[in-house]
Design an enzyme around this catalytic site. Sequence first.
Site, mmCIF file in Angstrom:
data_model
loop_
_atom_site.group_PDB
_atom_site.id
_atom_site.type_symbol
_atom_site.label_atom_id
_atom_site.label_comp_id
_atom_site.label_asym_id
_atom_site.label_seq_id
_atom_site.Cartn_x
_atom_site.Cartn_y
_atom_site.Cartn_z
ATOM 1 N N TRP A 158 0.816 -1.223 0.000
ATOM 2 C CA TRP A 158 0.000 0.000 0.000
ATOM 3 C C TRP A 158 0.846 1.268 0.000
ATOM 4 O O TRP A 158 0.472 2.259 -0.637
ATOM 5 C CB TRP A 158 -1.013 -0.003 1.132
ATOM 6 N N ASP A 178 -1.549 6.582 6.440
ATOM 7 C CA ASP A 178 -2.651 5.752 5.953
ATOM 8 C C ASP A 178 -2.981 4.738 7.046
ATOM 9 O O ASP A 178 -2.206 3.825 7.314
ATOM 10 C CB ASP A 178 -2.218 5.038 4.656
ATOM 11 N N LYS A 234 -12.332 -1.441 5.860
ATOM 12 C CA LYS A 234 -11.525 -2.445 6.542
ATOM 13 C C LYS A 234 -12.018 -2.619 7.980
ATOM 14 O O LYS A 234 -12.415 -3.695 8.379
ATOM 15 C CB LYS A 234 -10.042 -2.053 6.531
HETATM 16 C C1 LIG Z 1 -7.519 -1.226 1.245
HETATM 17 C C2 LIG Z 1 -6.450 -0.234 1.470
HETATM 18 C C3 LIG Z 1 -6.305 0.880 0.633
HETATM 19 C C4 LIG Z 1 -7.201 1.120 -0.571
HETATM 20 O O1 LIG Z 1 -8.490 1.368 -0.167
HETATM 21 P P1 LIG Z 1 -9.663 1.657 -1.221
HETATM 22 O O2 LIG Z 1 -10.737 2.194 -0.356
HETATM 23 O O3 LIG Z 1 -9.981 0.360 -1.871
HETATM 24 O O4 LIG Z 1 -9.162 2.656 -2.184
HETATM 25 C C5 LIG Z 1 -5.287 1.758 0.910
HETATM 26 N N1 LIG Z 1 -4.457 1.578 1.960
HETATM 27 C C6 LIG Z 1 -4.577 0.520 2.779
HETATM 28 C C7 LIG Z 1 -3.632 0.367 3.909
HETATM 29 C C8 LIG Z 1 -5.573 -0.418 2.556
HETATM 30 O O5 LIG Z 1 -5.689 -1.476 3.365
#
Ligand SMILES: *Cc1c(COP(=O)(O)O)cnc(C)c1O
Length: 361
Positions: free
Chosen positions: A103, A173, A197
């Site tokens: 990511w 993030d 998530k």
């Molecule tokens: C799933 C995820 C993303 C991407 O998320 P989307 O909502 O599908 O764009 C980005 N960073 C992390 C750490 C993730 O787990």
Amino acid sequence: MKYDRTYNFSAGPATMPESVLEEIRDEMMNYRGSGMCVMEMSHRSKMFQQIFEEAKQDLRDLMNIPDNYKILFIQGGATLQFSMIPMNLMKNGKAVYIETGAWSKKAIAEAKKVGEVIVAASSKDKNYTYIPDCSDLDIPEDTDYVYICENETIHGVTWATLPNTKGHVLVSDQSSMFLSKPCNVADYGMIYGGVQKNIGPAGMAIVIIREDLIREDLADLPVYMQYKTHADGDSLYNTPNCWAIYCCGKVFKYLKDLGGLEAMEKINIDKAKVFYDFLEESKMFTGTVVPEARSLMNIPFVTESAELDAEVIAFTKAAGFENLKGHKSVGGLRASIYNAMPKEGVEALVDCLKKFEAEHK
Ligand SMILES: *Cc1c(COP(=O)(O)O)cnc(C)c1O
């Protein structure tokens, strides 16, 4: 099991608290006497405004978000933020990124389209199984921000201590660890995450951003891409993802009732320990991440071969456990055990894996 639901170990969209789903079900046809579902409601209506304000306030309470930070609900998931961050925060056109897995790698690739990216540390040499030492990085004075992915969902690594940014703004993030433990918001310039998530349904990111980072001088950027648009419009510049905001709001209340993020962290530590202890004991299954960097949320593990991994996946699926396959980019197995996964689910999975191991000695 009630409702015949499965234990769902998906990395996202992921399992949600059952009590929250029940509340949503009960309010589905007629939300609190409105005669309609929240899905059918104007985002400018009084009723939705109340849902919206409560969600924001509950999140502020849960994370102790200081007054000089704005909470924004933006569509496009976490992925759109990979672009919005450099477009809005690169004043000098330069940022430091730490590469710790899939990511952060994706975020780096997008930021490179906007400006200069310095990858000051990386754990690529060992296949992203640890967090590099970031206590004394070489950070140029005119760096606009330092970027981390605080919990790598695919590689299962997490930061035990934040990097020393040497006074620069930290951007994190937190998609796959959002609200899994207390977090000192003031340590960051911006925290963001896709909600699917650890919080609610897919299709939205929550951005928590320090007000002074919201720029006024970006009128040439597409309007949707400016944080200013979302801040000035209080996340209602255009129609927001009302349904996701409503569901997330329910989860915020659920977490408050549970005792907040301190209580949630205790539960998460206790729950992850069940699985990590099993991995320590097992002769067949091995965790792929060094102990200091192990995630409480996403646990990648392997057997000795891809063939055996596939057998494990089939075996667990037949026993009623879903989504234990590792991400296609890394293979192996992965158990995502977010806030809403009950400890009993982890215990039941461990029992199942023990059974498999005993039968395949
Ligand atoms: C799933 C995820 C993303 C991407 O998320 P989307 O909502 O599908 O764009 C980005 N960073 C992390 C750490 C993730 O787990």
